[in-house]
Structures are given as structure tokens and as C-alpha cells.
Design a protein around this motif. Structure first.
Motif, PDB file in Angstrom:
ATOM      1  N   LEU A  38      40.800  57.024  19.054  1.00 20.38           N
ATOM      2  CA  LEU A  38      40.924  56.351  20.347  1.00 20.38           C
ATOM      3  C   LEU A  38      42.072  55.362  20.360  1.00 20.38           C
ATOM      4  N   GLY A  39      43.039  55.507  19.472  1.00 23.46           N
ATOM      5  CA  GLY A  39      44.167  54.596  19.430  1.00 23.46           C
ATOM      6  C   GLY A  39      44.144  53.761  18.175  1.00 23.46           C
ATOM      7  N   THR A  40      45.202  52.977  17.991  1.00 26.27           N
ATOM      8  CA  THR A  40      45.274  52.109  16.823  1.00 26.27           C
ATOM      9  C   THR A  40      44.300  50.959  16.986  1.00 26.27           C
ATOM     10  N   PRO A  41      43.955  50.274  15.915  1.00 25.33           N
ATOM     11  CA  PRO A  41      43.074  49.106  16.026  1.00 25.33           C
ATOM     12  C   PRO A  41      43.629  48.054  16.978  1.00 25.33           C
ATOM     13  N   VAL A  42      44.955  47.859  16.962  1.00 26.40           N
ATOM     14  CA  VAL A  42      45.560  46.869  17.860  1.00 26.40           C
ATOM     15  C   VAL A  42      45.375  47.278  19.309  1.00 26.40           C
ATOM     16  N   GLU A  43      45.577  48.574  19.602  1.00 23.93           N
ATOM     17  CA  GLU A  43      45.415  49.056  20.974  1.00 23.93           C
ATOM     18  C   GLU A  43      43.963  48.920  21.430  1.00 23.93           C
ATOM     19  N   ARG A  44      43.029  49.263  20.533  1.00 25.13           N
ATOM     20  CA  ARG A  44      41.624  49.143  20.897  1.00 25.13           C
ATOM     21  C   ARG A  44      41.245  47.686  21.124  1.00 25.13           C
ATOM     22  N   ALA A  45      41.740  46.797  20.280  1.00 24.59           N
ATOM     23  CA  ALA A  45      41.443  45.368  20.441  1.00 24.59           C
ATOM     24  C   ALA A  45      42.045  44.827  21.729  1.00 24.59           C
ATOM     25  N   THR A  46      43.260  45.269  22.058  1.00 25.53           N
ATOM     26  CA  THR A  46      43.912  44.822  23.286  1.00 25.53           C
ATOM     27  C   THR A  46      43.121  45.251  24.514  1.00 25.53           C
ATOM     28  N   PHE A  47      42.729  46.526  24.514  1.00 23.78           N
ATOM     29  CA  PHE A  47      41.963  47.026  25.649  1.00 23.78           C
ATOM     30  C   PHE A  47      40.622  46.303  25.763  1.00 23.78           C
ATOM     31  N   HIS A  48      39.958  46.100  24.645  1.00 21.39           N
ATOM     32  CA  HIS A  48      38.659  45.432  24.646  1.00 21.39           C
ATOM     33  C   HIS A  48      38.794  44.006  25.187  1.00 21.39           C
ATOM     34  N   THR A  49      39.845  43.300  24.774  1.00 24.82           N
ATOM     35  CA  THR A  49      40.065  41.931  25.227  1.00 24.82           C
ATOM     36  C   THR A  49      40.309  41.881  26.734  1.00 24.82           C
ATOM     37  N   LEU A  50      41.178  42.759  27.215  1.00 24.36           N
ATOM     38  CA  LEU A  50      41.484  42.789  28.645  1.00 24.36           C
ATOM     39  C   LEU A  50      40.253  43.174  29.467  1.00 24.36           C
ATOM     40  N   HIS A  51      39.507  44.123  28.968  1.00 30.28           N
ATOM     41  CA  HIS A  51      38.312  44.571  29.693  1.00 30.28           C
ATOM     42  C   HIS A  51      37.277  43.448  29.778  1.00 30.28           C
ATOM     43  N   THR A  52      37.069  42.755  28.652  1.00 29.49           N
ATOM     44  CA  THR A  52      36.095  41.655  28.644  1.00 29.49           C
ATOM     45  C   THR A  52      36.547  40.533  29.570  1.00 29.49           C
ATOM     46  N   ALA A  53      37.845  40.216  29.555  1.00 28.63           N
ATOM     47  CA  ALA A  53      38.365  39.173  30.444  1.00 28.63           C
ATOM     48  C   ALA A  53      38.181  39.554  31.900  1.00 28.63           C
ATOM     49  N   SER A  54      38.385  40.837  32.208  1.00 29.25           N
ATOM     50  CA  SER A  54      38.230  41.276  33.597  1.00 29.25           C
ATOM     51  C   SER A  54      36.795  41.141  34.069  1.00 29.25           C
ATOM     52  N   LEU A  55      35.832  41.276  33.164  1.00 32.85           N
ATOM     53  CA  LEU A  55      34.426  41.133  33.530  1.00 32.85           C
ATOM     54  C   LEU A  55      34.037  39.667  33.713  1.00 32.85           C
ATOM     55  N   ALA A  56      34.709  38.781  32.993  1.00 31.85           N
ATOM     56  CA  ALA A  56      34.394  37.352  33.100  1.00 31.85           C
ATOM     57  C   ALA A  56      35.049  36.709  34.304  1.00 31.85           C
ATOM     58  N   ALA A  57      36.133  37.298  34.809  1.00 34.32           N
ATOM     59  CA  ALA A  57      36.908  36.659  35.876  1.00 34.32           C
ATOM     60  C   ALA A  57      36.169  36.511  37.211  1.00 34.32           C
ATOM     61  N   PRO A  58      35.482  37.568  37.722  1.00 33.44           N
ATOM     62  CA  PRO A  58      34.879  37.442  39.061  1.00 33.44           C
ATOM     63  C   PRO A  58      33.932  36.262  39.229  1.00 33.44           C
ATOM     64  N   PRO A  59      33.014  36.005  38.277  1.00 36.61           N
ATOM     65  CA  PRO A  59      32.146  34.830  38.471  1.00 36.61           C
ATOM     66  C   PRO A  59      32.935  33.529  38.535  1.00 36.61           C
ATOM     67  N   LEU A  60      33.950  33.392  37.673  1.00 36.81           N
ATOM     68  CA  LEU A  60      34.722  32.153  37.626  1.00 36.81           C
ATOM     69  C   LEU A  60      35.528  31.937  38.894  1.00 36.81           C
ATOM     70  N   ARG A  61      35.898  33.019  39.571  1.00 35.35           N
ATOM     71  CA  ARG A  61      36.662  32.879  40.806  1.00 35.35           C
ATOM     72  C   ARG A  61      35.814  32.302  41.930  1.00 35.35           C
ATOM     73  N   ALA A  62      34.513  32.133  41.682  1.00 33.78           N
ATOM     74  CA  ALA A  62      33.640  31.484  42.668  1.00 33.78           C
ATOM     75  C   ALA A  62      33.461  30.003  42.373  1.00 33.78           C
ATOM     76  N   GLY A  63      34.142  29.484  41.322  1.00 32.70           N
ATOM     77  CA  GLY A  63      34.027  28.068  40.998  1.00 32.70           C
ATOM     78  C   GLY A  63      33.139  27.833  39.790  1.00 32.70           C
ATOM     79  N   LEU A  64      33.024  26.575  39.382  1.00 29.16           N
ATOM     80  CA  LEU A  64      32.265  26.211  38.189  1.00 29.16           C
ATOM     81  C   LEU A  64      30.895  25.689  38.597  1.00 29.16           C
ATOM     82  N   THR A  65      29.889  26.554  38.510  1.00 25.31           N
ATOM     83  CA  THR A  65      28.510  26.202  38.835  1.00 25.31           C
ATOM     84  C   THR A  65      27.601  26.752  37.748  1.00 25.31           C
TER      85      THR A  65
END
Length: 410
Positions: A38-65
Motif C-alpha cells: 500500500l505504499g512506502t511507510p512514509v506515504e502510509r504515515a502521511t496519508f494517515h496523518t492527513l486523514h486523521t487531521a481531516s476528521l478532527a477539523a469539522p468539530p473544531l470549526r464550530a469553536g472550542l466547547t
């Protein structure tokens, strides 16, 4: 940070995330054709990091509660790979994810005070009394916004780590960007609401009084028409002063215009000639609330004014044409009058809000709101000249993220 800078930063973040997803998809496709790789370890880590960040972003865009922090902390802890992580505001712990909450959470606010004051990250020993607890060090990073430090991100590890300090600080900065974008969204909403209030305030008391006077004039001579006009007046004011939703449907906005013209026609009679050409397929298009009626009101005023005088010419006939047509991905609305027109230089000053001219409030207000919602390419296009009437063209995208009529609309 300015709104422009935040918007640019948000766009850059979106591009980065999109690039990450694209990389992952390309990698996956290549892997599908070449076996289980499924790609090099660096590529897999990069994709995993971006994917996790994308999942965390929507709640934070509603403010800090508490709710948004609870939904984001698990993703952020995964992003950092720590044993525990919490988010705080300036007063309390909003959410905790991981081990140790039973005896560490109550101590958090005592440890973050210095970071809340200084705005600088710290790495501190937890001083935990439990010899079995692996949470021995904590990195405290500030979460900032336009008004300063809003809270902290606290990441726990088993030992002091320069890598964790740097990673937690960078993640806290990324969270801060999401919170600043949330503040920008709220500021934009407040600005749009203020613009709508300004438009409502511009609905001339003279128009209201004159409409009621015109209705009263028919009470004895034509009671049925007086009743119809009174209902039109009630619907017009109810729509104009409604309190829900920044957007409406083109059909509702045109209905408001129809009511306005009915009331204006009762006053001016045959002096007001109106032509409408409306394509039925554009009626469901969503658009900013109360952005066409002020343009029609402007056309009527300019059409009835005497040339060179800013006052109504009792003998002048005003011709106004309103059209709404389908133009593929857009609905194009045109409002044209044969009135006194305007010096283009004066028009530019009005749109830039450099001219002290109350009659231009509606034009500048609508132009600014359209640009805020759709971008600068969708501001008003106005053709005019002294004594040459005025033609205003509005291009409304049929589909735009975040633009939809409130379900409780008229």
C-alpha cells in the motif's frame, strides 16, 4: 490575524488535505495493481496523518466547547500517538481522552496557568503519586484565537521528549487555525446579520406611511382592493423583517418584489410600468435574503425622479423590467429602469462606501453581501450613465456550499 490571512491559511490547509487524499488514492490504486503493498511507510504515515487531521477539523470549526473538544480529542491523540490528551479553555478541562483521567484531570488547570498567561508551550513533570501510572511528562501548548489564548492542548507521555514537544506545539497551532477560522465564520455571520439589519432600517418609513395612505384611499371606493393591498403589505413586512435564515429562495424574493410593486402601484398608478420575465427553472435557486428587493426599490426611485433633482416628477412614467433566466450553472437576474441614471464615478464611490448618499445604501449593501457569499466575481454588474437609466445584473450560482434556504422560510 486578518480575515484575508485566515481565509488564505484555510485554503492552504484544504489544499494540503486534498493533496494528502490524492496521494493516498494514487498509492492505493498503484498497490491494487501490484499486490498487497500500500505504499512506502512514509506515504502510509502521511496519508494517515492527513486523514486523521481531516476528521478532527469539522468539530473544531464550530469553536472550542465541551462538545467539539470531546469529538476532537480522540483524533488529536491518535495524531500525536500519546497515552493521554486533553483540551481546556481558560476555566476548565473540556475533554480528556486516554488513561489517567481519574487522578490527572483534576490537576490540569493548576498546571496550565502559566501557559495561559504567557502563550508559550511548556514541558513539565506531572509529579504523579501513582508509581504504576505511565504519565510522567506533559507538554502544554496554547490554543490561540483573535482574542488571545483561548485554552490549551495537553499531551501526556512516559518521559521527556523533544519530539513530543515539537509535535504537540504544531498540532496546537493547527487547532488554533481551525478555531480562528471558526471565529472568522462567526464574524462573517454577524456581519451579514448587520448588513440585513441595515437594509431593514433602510425600508423607508415614507414607503410604509405612503402604502398605508394608499390602502386607506381605497377603503371606501374599492374595499376589496384595499383588503388585497393590506394583505400584500402584511406579507411584505413579515418577509422583510423575518428573523430566521441568511438565505431564501428566488421564488420567495420575487414574491416579496411582487408585493412591493403592488403597493408602489397602488400609489403611482399608471405611472409605474413593470415587465417581468421569469424562467420557472430558476425559482428554487437559493440566494442571500433580501438582496433583490432593494435593487427593485432603487430602480423605482430612480425611474420616478426628475432629472437633476432627487425628487419625484409627478408626470414621469417609470418603466422597470425584471428578468430571471437560466444560464447553466447560474441564474442571471437583471433589473433595468429608464430613469435618471447616475454618473459612473459617483456609482463607484457608492459601491466603495465612500459617498455619503443614503439612496446608495441598498446597492453597496447587496454588492458587498454577494461578494462575501460567492466571491468578488459575483458582485453587482451595473451599467448606467447620467440620463441613461440603470441596468443591474446579478449572477447567482445555483449550487454553493453553505448556501441554502432555511427550512422555516416562507
Amino acid at each position: 490575524m486578518t480575515g484575508t490571512a485566515l481565509a488564505a491559511l484555510g485554503a492552504a490547509a484544504a489544499v494540503l488535505l486534498a493533496a494528502g487524499f490524492a496521494l493516498g488514492r494514487v498509492t492505493a490504486r498503484r498497490a491494487a495493481g501490484s499486490g498487497p503493498d500500500l505504499g512506502t511507510p512514509v506515504e502510509r504515515a502521511t496519508f494517515h496523518t492527513l486523514h486523521t487531521a481531516s476528521l478532527a477539523a469539522p468539530p473544531l470549526r464550530a469553536g472550542l466547547t465541551e462538545d467539539t473538544a470531546r469529538r476532537a480529542t480522540r483524533r488529536l491523540r491518535t495524531l500525536l500517538g500519546t497515552r493521554a490528551l486533553c483540551l481546556t479553555d481558560r476555566e476548565t478541562v473540556l475533554a480528556w481522552d486516554g488513561i489517567g483521567a481519574d487522578h490527572h484531570q483534576e490537576r490540569v488547570m493548576h498546571r496550565v496557568g502559566e501557559v495561559l498567561e504567557s502563550g508559550r508551550s511548556q514541558s513539565v513533570r506531572t509529579r504523579c503519586d501513582d508509581p504504576e501510572c505511565p504519565l510522567r511528562w506533559a507538554v502544554i501548548a496554547p490554543l490561540t484565537g483573535e482574542e488571545g489564548v483561548l485554552g490549551t492542548l495537553v499531551a501526556y507521555g512516559s518521559g521527556e521528549s523533544a519530539v513530543l514537544v515539537r509535535a504537540a506545539t504544531e498540532v496546537a497551532r493547527w487547532v488554533s487555525v481551525q478555531l480562528e477560522l471558526a471565529e472568522l465564520d462567526r464574524s462573517r455571520t454577524r456581519l451579514i446579520e448587520a448588513e440585513i439589519r441595515a437594509l431593514r432600517a433602510q425600508i423607508s418609513p415614507h414607503f410604509i406611511f405612503n402604502s398605508l395612505a394608499a390602502i386607506a384611499s381605497f377603503v371606501r371606493t374599492d374595499p376589496e382592493r384595499a383588503r388585497e393591498l393590506l394583505l400584500e403589505f402584511a406579507d411584505f413586512t413579515r418577509y422583510s423583517f423575518r428573523r430566521h435564515g441568511d438565505f431564501t429562495h428566488l421564488a420567495d424574493e420575487l414574491r416579496c418584489i411582487e408585493q412591493y410593486l403592488a403597493l408602489a402601484g397602488a400609489r403611482f398608478g399608471d405611472r409605474l410600468k413593470v415587465t417581468l420575465q421569469i424562467a420557472p427553472e430558476v425559482l428554487p435557486v437559493a440566494l442571500p435574503f433580501l438582496c433583490l428587493q432593494p435593487l427593485v426599490e432603487n430602480a423605482v426611485k430612480h425611474g420616478l425622479n426628475a432629472v437633476g433633482h432627487g425628487m419625484e416628477d409627478a408626470g414621469r412614467v417609470c418603466r422597470v423590467s425584471i428578468s430571471a433566466r437560466d444560464a447553466g450553472s447560474e441564474a442571471v437576474v437583471t433589473i433595468e429602469d429608464d430613469g435618471v441614471g447616475m454618473d459612473p464615478a459617483e456609482l463607484r464611490r457608492i459601491l466603495a462606501r465612500e459617498a455619503d448618499r443614503s439612496s446608495g445604501i441598498g446597492l453597496s449593501n447587496v454588492d458587498e453581501r454577494l461578494r462575501q457569499v460567492y466571491g468578488d466575481d459575483h458582485g453587482l454588474v451595473i451599467e448606467t450613465g447620467v440620463g441613461a437609466g440603470m441596468k443591474i445584473t446579478v449572477r447567482i450560482p445555483k449550487y454553493r456550499a453553505g448556501v441554502h434556504s432555511h427550512p422555516g422560510g416562507s
